[in-house]
Design a protein around this motif. Structure first.
Motif, PDB file in Angstrom:
ATOM      1  N   ILE A  90       0.862  -1.195   0.000  1.00 45.49           N
ATOM      2  CA  ILE A  90       0.000   0.000   0.000  1.00 45.49           C
ATOM      3  C   ILE A  90       0.893   1.239   0.000  1.00 45.49           C
ATOM      4  O   ILE A  90       1.832   1.344   0.783  1.00 45.49           O
ATOM      5  N   LEU A  91       0.603   2.160  -0.913  1.00 47.09           N
ATOM      6  CA  LEU A  91       1.434   3.355  -1.023  1.00 47.09           C
ATOM      7  C   LEU A  91       0.997   4.412  -0.012  1.00 47.09           C
ATOM      8  O   LEU A  91      -0.179   4.501   0.347  1.00 47.09           O
ATOM      9  N   GLU A  92       1.968   5.204   0.412  1.00 42.99           N
ATOM     10  CA  GLU A  92       1.700   6.179   1.479  1.00 42.99           C
ATOM     11  C   GLU A  92       1.224   7.523   0.940  1.00 42.99           C
ATOM     12  O   GLU A  92       0.379   8.171   1.529  1.00 42.99           O
ATOM     13  N   SER A  93       1.793   7.935  -0.197  1.00 41.66           N
ATOM     14  CA  SER A  93       1.488   9.303  -0.630  1.00 41.66           C
ATOM     15  C   SER A  93       1.208   9.343  -2.127  1.00 41.66           C
ATOM     16  O   SER A  93       1.503   8.385  -2.854  1.00 41.66           O
ATOM     17  N   HIS A  94       0.669  10.450  -2.552  1.00 41.57           N
ATOM     18  CA  HIS A  94       0.396  10.624  -3.966  1.00 41.57           C
ATOM     19  C   HIS A  94       1.698  10.635  -4.785  1.00 41.57           C
ATOM     20  O   HIS A  94       1.747  10.093  -5.887  1.00 41.57           O
ATOM     21  N   GLU A  95       2.734  11.226  -4.191  1.00 38.06           N
ATOM     22  CA  GLU A  95       4.024  11.276  -4.900  1.00 38.06           C
ATOM     23  C   GLU A  95       4.537   9.860  -5.162  1.00 38.06           C
ATOM     24  O   GLU A  95       5.057   9.549  -6.226  1.00 38.06           O
ATOM     25  N   GLU A  96       4.340   9.035  -4.139  1.00 41.04           N
ATOM     26  CA  GLU A  96       4.800   7.663  -4.279  1.00 41.04           C
ATOM     27  C   GLU A  96       4.049   6.972  -5.427  1.00 41.04           C
ATOM     28  O   GLU A  96       4.644   6.231  -6.218  1.00 41.04           O
ATOM     29  N   GLU A 130       2.713   8.415  -8.040  1.00 36.21           N
ATOM     30  CA  GLU A 130       3.223   8.932  -9.308  1.00 36.21           C
ATOM     31  C   GLU A 130       4.523   8.223  -9.683  1.00 36.21           C
ATOM     32  O   GLU A 130       4.758   7.904 -10.836  1.00 36.21           O
ATOM     33  N   GLY A 131       5.332   8.000  -8.678  1.00 34.04           N
ATOM     34  CA  GLY A 131       6.597   7.299  -8.881  1.00 34.04           C
ATOM     35  C   GLY A 131       6.355   5.893  -9.429  1.00 34.04           C
ATOM     36  O   GLY A 131       7.065   5.429 -10.321  1.00 34.04           O
ATOM     37  N   GLU A 132       5.326   5.229  -8.893  1.00 32.16           N
ATOM     38  CA  GLU A 132       5.002   3.874  -9.361  1.00 32.16           C
ATOM     39  C   GLU A 132       4.529   3.898 -10.816  1.00 32.16           C
ATOM     40  O   GLU A 132       4.857   3.019 -11.593  1.00 32.16           O
ATOM     41  N   ARG A 156       7.498   4.154 -12.898  1.00 36.22           N
ATOM     42  CA  ARG A 156       8.183   2.844 -12.981  1.00 36.22           C
ATOM     43  C   ARG A 156       7.507   1.955 -14.002  1.00 36.22           C
ATOM     44  O   ARG A 156       8.158   1.244 -14.766  1.00 36.22           O
ATOM     45  N   PHE A 157       6.166   1.988 -13.969  1.00 36.82           N
ATOM     46  CA  PHE A 157       5.418   1.159 -14.922  1.00 36.82           C
ATOM     47  C   PHE A 157       5.736   1.591 -16.352  1.00 36.82           C
ATOM     48  O   PHE A 157       6.026   0.763 -17.217  1.00 36.82           O
ATOM     49  N   GLN A 158       5.728   2.918 -16.583  1.00 31.92           N
ATOM     50  CA  GLN A 158       5.980   3.399 -17.942  1.00 31.92           C
ATOM     51  C   GLN A 158       7.394   3.052 -18.405  1.00 31.92           C
ATOM     52  O   GLN A 158       7.614   2.691 -19.562  1.00 31.92           O
ATOM     53  N   THR A 159       8.350   3.148 -17.489  1.00 35.36           N
ATOM     54  CA  THR A 159       9.723   2.772 -17.837  1.00 35.36           C
ATOM     55  C   THR A 159       9.788   1.287 -18.205  1.00 35.36           C
ATOM     56  O   THR A 159      10.470   0.889 -19.151  1.00 35.36           O
ATOM     57  N   LEU A 192      -2.979   4.675  -9.064  1.00 35.07           N
ATOM     58  CA  LEU A 192      -3.344   5.994  -8.532  1.00 35.07           C
ATOM     59  C   LEU A 192      -4.565   5.966  -7.608  1.00 35.07           C
ATOM     60  O   LEU A 192      -4.587   6.636  -6.579  1.00 35.07           O
ATOM     61  N   THR A 193      -5.575   5.168  -7.965  1.00 36.85           N
ATOM     62  CA  THR A 193      -6.760   5.161  -7.097  1.00 36.85           C
ATOM     63  C   THR A 193      -6.670   4.063  -6.048  1.00 36.85           C
ATOM     64  O   THR A 193      -7.114   4.240  -4.924  1.00 36.85           O
ATOM     65  N   GLY A 194      -6.072   2.931  -6.417  1.00 36.31           N
ATOM     66  CA  GLY A 194      -5.953   1.844  -5.448  1.00 36.31           C
ATOM     67  C   GLY A 194      -4.771   2.045  -4.511  1.00 36.31           C
ATOM     68  O   GLY A 194      -4.647   1.355  -3.508  1.00 36.31           O
ATOM     69  N   MET A 195      -3.867   2.989  -4.849  1.00 40.89           N
ATOM     70  CA  MET A 195      -2.659   3.255  -4.062  1.00 40.89           C
ATOM     71  C   MET A 195      -1.871   1.968  -3.795  1.00 40.89           C
ATOM     72  O   MET A 195      -1.519   1.661  -2.661  1.00 40.89           O
ATOM     73  N   VAL A 196      -1.626   1.212  -4.883  1.00 37.40           N
ATOM     74  CA  VAL A 196      -0.829  -0.005  -4.745  1.00 37.40           C
ATOM     75  C   VAL A 196       0.403   0.089  -5.629  1.00 37.40           C
ATOM     76  O   VAL A 196       0.458   0.914  -6.552  1.00 37.40           O
ATOM     77  N   ASN A 197       1.373  -0.785  -5.375  1.00 41.83           N
ATOM     78  CA  ASN A 197       2.613  -0.778  -6.147  1.00 41.83           C
ATOM     79  C   ASN A 197       2.378  -1.243  -7.581  1.00 41.83           C
ATOM     80  O   ASN A 197       1.395  -1.928  -7.869  1.00 41.83           O
TER      81      ASN A 197
END
Lengths: 587, 90
Positions: free
Chosen positions: A31-37, A39-41, A44-47, A94-99
């Motif tokens: 479970i992700l902690e923040s919105h920034e995190e 966005e980071g995920e 990562r997916f796009q990369t 983004l909505t589920g806040m998962v990795n």
């Protein structure tokens, strides 16, 4: 807890479990902690998409004009860049806040389920493609576990569903104590490699990957095919003891005299080595083998990222041939397809890869590429005693075309003033019943044959040697196989051609006396088996072997043949070479 | 918004290879493009979407587009479907 599988490579190892690539499409949710995190995920997916795309495009490029292959690759690329999938994964993050791993795996599993229930069989079949794309993305996201394997602090027992032969080839004995797999049979290519590397292995365990957790302590008994998960103190003590005794016996064998292999009555048997990698030559020489009976060249395909390079081939052939001089080196041309190395070529899925596009069937269809390997072999032939061998020749036409192609390359070399050995021996593998039955028609085109007993058994008995559910039907001592070996020797000798055996049978304690009895001229085995086989040969008398071989031809079952040989060798062989179950299994 | 109805003329319908051909044509355009069957309406630029439409031979589908060059986009996709993807026709 004890699991029983197929003993694939002798030896005992105790260590902690390392699970390789078994997660596939289920990945731990974080479970992700923040919105920034989040966005980071997404980044990562796009990369990951970008880099998978790069990989797929490279594979597509390497396929040249294999139309079906390109079509499949294009399909994978479309899937990879599908806007619906992209939306679902990014939305999930983004909505589920998962990795990202979790979002990718749930999305792809959903897609696979959707495909699975479709009526159209043409669409259902594409589930494997969806899975492939999902797996590639996950692999990019978690960074390949193989890298982790290279950075281990202490050696481990490798646990996997299945290992690609290319993965097995990369294993270092010091890093991996043993391996255990769900899939595989006693003679699958991976197993053979494990033996060459001297790593104990148990395969065909069916579901062990779902029973073992990373870090579990495992005892791998590659002699009996047992794997004990989290053993008791007592079991540990027992196996440490057995391991010590095993090592002692192994050491004794290694110290033996590196002279020629002689039967009890002094008949010399050519004992050569099968090798896969150039660095094995050193060991082969130390063990005093009578040459290289089979040099598998498939790995060369792996190291050549940018297509075929004649110099890469030449350098390796030249080095091996000159190091082995005056002993001979049999170079087998590419035997891709079947269960062998994955290449750009076999991304085309075949319903029956063993009956499909493999070995010289590929080579003859791509003569320009195939000539590169032939040229390199010919050029190297002046630096040593090289013999050329073609795998999977089933038709005389193929043999004629192969000789024509070879002639073409030779003429070109002559025209350019490049020297080669004009008397280089040419041989073929005998690995299908077709080759055996029509052998008299093929022999005029060759100087020797080498029996690949694994494929011959598989094709004769129609048993997939890698399928654990039918592996027990696989039996190289089946009358149909033994009679073919006998036929090959008789027919070849009547035309003055010599016969080798380079399959697993050549290293099987119960088969060695029979092969000698049939009159096979050369046995070629994994380097690590050379001391053992030398010992086996030393206790066999040619006369008794002939009698046994003769008798075996009229025995109904493989089991009874093994019992016959077992009763002869028991008490003659060093104890370590025979285990209680040897005479029961047909590998 | 432009739309046009077309019948899938080949025997096997829109399976994987035809779906790939449709998507490849659709992604050339900037506008939104959809393919609608009696059962579902999907994004024509999504291979997943077009495949799950599972339009069998003889199904009537509606191709629609909205945005820049919508007419050309509909024509291009309809053209591909009409061609039967170079496969055996019904």
């Amino acid at each position: 807890m004890l699991f029983r599988g197929i003993p694939a490579s002798h030896g005992i190892a105790i260590g902690s479990a390392f699970l390789l690539k078994v997660e596939e499409l289920r990945h731990a949710r974080r479970i992700l902690e923040s919105h920034e995190e989040a966005e980071g995920e997404v980044k990562r997916f796009q990369t990951a998409v970008f880099s998978v795309r790069h990989d797929l495009e490279n594979i597509a490029d390497s396929m040249g004009d294999v139309v079906e292959g390109r079509q499949i690759l294009e399909f994978l690329l479309l899937l990879l860049q599908d806007p619906m999938i992209k939306k679902e994964v990014e939305g999930g993050i983004l909505t589920g806040m998962v990795n990202a791993e979790y979002a990718v795996s749930t999305t792809f599993r959903g897609v696979m389920e959707k495909f699975d229930v479709m009526d159209d069989p043409y669409i259902r079949e594409r589930v494997a493609d969806v899975k492939d794309v999902g797996r590639r993305l996950i692999e990019k996201l978690i960074g390949t576990e193989k890298e982790a394997l290279n950075n281990l602090e202490q050696p481990v027992v490798l646990v996997a569903k299945d290992l690609d032969p290319s993965e097995t080839a990369g294993l270092k004995p010091g890093q991996v104590l043993a391996f255990v797999t769900d899939m595989g049979g006693r003679t699958s290519h991976t197993t053979i490699l494990a033996r060459a590397l001297g790593i104990p292995a148990v395969v065909g365990l069916q579901r062990i990957t779902s029973e073992i957790h990373p870090g579990d302590t495992l005892i791998v008994d590659g002699i009996h095919g047992h794997v004990i998960v989290n053993p008791t103190e007592e079991e540990l003590k027992y196996y440490r003891d057995v391991k010590a005794r095993f090592m002692e016996a192994e050491n004794l064998l290694q110290q033996m005299n590196p002279g020629p292999a002689l039967t009890e009555d002094g008949n010399r048997i050519e004992l050569a080595a099968n090798i896969e990698l150039p660095h094995e030559v050193e060991l082969v020489k130390k063990l005093g083998a009578d040459g290289i009976g089979l040099f598998r060249t498939e790995f060369l395909r792996l190291i050549q990222e940018n297509g075929e390079n004649e110099e890469d081939h030449y350098e390796i052939y030249e080095k091996i041939a000159s190091e082995m001089l005056p002993k001979s080196v049999i170079i087998r041309t590419y035997d891709m397809g079947g269960d062998k190395f994955r290449t750009g070529l076999d991304t085309v899925r075949e319903a029956n890869p063993f009956l499909g596009y493999r070995a010289v069937r590929i080579g003859l269809e791509r003569p320009a590429e195939f000539s590169i390997q032939l040229r390199a072999i010919l050029r190297a032939s002046v630096h040593g005693n090289i013999r050329l061998m073609f795998p999977m020749v089933t038709h005389v036409e193929q043999l004629r075309r192969l000789r024509d192609l070879l002639k073409l390359v030779q003429n070109d070399l002559t025209a350019r003033g490049i020297p080669f050995d004009k008397k280089m021996q040419i041989g073929i593998m005998v690995e299908t019943p077709a080759t055996v039955i029509a052998l008299d028609l093929m022999l005029p085109y060759v100087d020797f044959v080498s029996i690949g007993t694994n494929d011959l058994t598989q094709y004769t008995l129609a048993v997939d040697r890698g399928n654990p559910r039918v592996a027990d039907l696989y039996d190289s001592f089946h009358p149909a196989v033994l009679r073919q070996i006998d036929t090959v020797v008789r027919v070849s000798h009547s035309q003055g051609k010599w016969v080798g055996v380079c399959g697993s049978m050549a290293g099987n304690p119960l088969a060695v006396p029979l092969l000698i009895g049939f009159g096979v001229d050369e046995l070629s085995v994994a380097p690590s088996l050379i001391p053992d086989v030398k010992k086996m040969i030393a206790v066999v008398s040619t006369c008794a072997a002939r009698e046994m071989a003769e008798k075996s031809l009229s025995i109904e079952t493989g089991l009874m043949v093994r019992a016959l040989v077992h009763s002869y060798v028991i008490g003659k062989y060093p104890e370590i070479l025979l285990d209680e179950n040897d005479w029961k299994t047909g590998g | 918004m432009t739309e046009e109805m077309v019948t899938v003329p080949n025997k096997l319908g829109i399976h994987a290879r035809p779906a790939a051909l449709i998507v490849r044509a659709a992604v050339e355009f900037d506008c939104d493009i959809w393919v609608k069957s009696p059962a579902d309406k999907v994004n024509a630029k999504s291979i997943m979407g077009v495949m799950t439409l599972a339009a069998s031979g003889g199904t009537a589908v509606t191709v629609s587009a909205d945005g820049k060059e919508e007419r050309e986009a509909v024509d291009a996709v309809v053209e591909i479907i009409k061609s039967g993807f170079g496969e055996e026709m019904i």
